[in-house]
Enzyme design. Structure first.
Site, PDB file in Angstrom:
ATOM      1  N   HIS A  75       0.849  -1.190   0.000  1.00  0.00           N
ATOM      2  CA  HIS A  75       0.000   0.000   0.000  1.00  0.00           C
ATOM      3  C   HIS A  75       0.884   1.239   0.000  1.00  0.00           C
ATOM      4  CE1 HIS A  75      -2.866   3.055   1.368  1.00  0.00           C
ATOM      5  NE2 HIS A  75      -3.783   2.271   0.838  1.00  0.00           N
ATOM      6  N   GLU A 130      -3.569   2.918  -7.593  1.00  0.00           N
ATOM      7  CA  GLU A 130      -4.044   4.089  -6.859  1.00  0.00           C
ATOM      8  C   GLU A 130      -3.075   5.253  -7.068  1.00  0.00           C
ATOM      9  OE1 GLU A 130      -6.249   2.989  -2.869  1.00  0.00           O
ATOM     10  OE2 GLU A 130      -4.184   2.296  -2.783  1.00  0.00           O
ATOM     11  N   GLY A 140      -9.977   8.129  -3.929  1.00  0.00           N
ATOM     12  CA  GLY A 140     -11.108   9.029  -4.081  1.00  0.00           C
ATOM     13  C   GLY A 140     -12.423   8.374  -4.442  1.00  0.00           C
TER      14      GLY A 140
END
EC number: 5.3.1.1
Length: 221
Positions: free
Chosen positions: A92, A140, A180
């Site tokens: 991540h 992302e 988002g």
């Protein structure tokens, strides 16, 4: 997991701890049962075992380490599996790893029969991650994470191009998108662009009514 997947990362938010975490998990379970859309959660580590036992939803760890034995404070893949998890996030943007570490973690996940969700930040890294044959690559753009600006609207090309790049490497690797994501329209757009689901966090975890947000997320699928 069946596609599409909506995967909610609780991160280390206060709103994703204790009783509040249980309320989010319960809402995810209810909406998944009613909609038929797979909703997974990645709660904080202390919640993994009780959530796996209590809720009929896929539970993922937020991170694993490709180690076992005398490594205090690490999170071995076998421990996550023993807790009852179905998989784990890897790399991540808030817990970045080297390429070698990513590969080792994906292999550790495979060895322990865990799904792997490798997070990436662009098309090139998505293609590189796909070479390790994880279950999912989750792209992302870091500048949009937590921004409230949906990647599906702000940068649809990164979804479309990541899907193409990943599938060129391996048709078996699925693609999620994140950053988002906050509405059913975002999810539908992502799926229409070729994604197999979404990875999101604050729009659910910090919501005053997580169940209402989850219902909206699945509403157009």
């Amino acid at each position: 997991m069946s596609s599409p997947l909506i995967l909610v990362n609780f991160k280390s938010y206060r709103e994703g701890a204790g009783n509040a975490a249980g309320q989010i998990a319960s809402a995810a379970e209810l909406v998944m049962q009613e909609s038929g859309v797979t909703i997974g959660i990645a709660p904080q580590f202390v919640e993994l075992h009780p959530f796996c036992k209590h809720y009929e939803i896929p539970v993922y760890a937020q991170h694993i380490d490709a180690v076992e034995g005398a490594f205090t404070g690490r999170i071995p893949a076998f421990t996550v599996r023993a807790a009852g998890c179905v998989g784990s996030l890897i790399n991540h943007s808030e817990r970045r790893l080297t390429i070698a570490e990513i590969e080792a973690c994906v292999e550790a996940a495979k060895f322990n029969h865990l799904e792997s969700v490798v997070c990436t930040n662009n098309v090139g890294v998505s293609a590189a991650a796909a070479a390790f044959s994880p279950t999912y690559v989750a792209v992302e753009p870091p500048e949009l994470i937590g921004s409230g600006i949906s990647v599906a609207k702000a940068d649809p090309d990164i979804i479309r191009n990541s899907v193409a790049a990943v599938k060129k490497i391996s048709s078996d690797v699925k693609v999620l998108c994140g950053a988002g994501i906050q509405s059913g329209e975002c999810v539908k757009t992502a799926v229409d662009l070729g994604a197999d689901g979404v990875l999101l966090a604050s729009s659910v975890v910090k919501a005053k009514d997580p169940e209402a947000v989850l219902r909206d997320l699945v509403s157009l699928l």
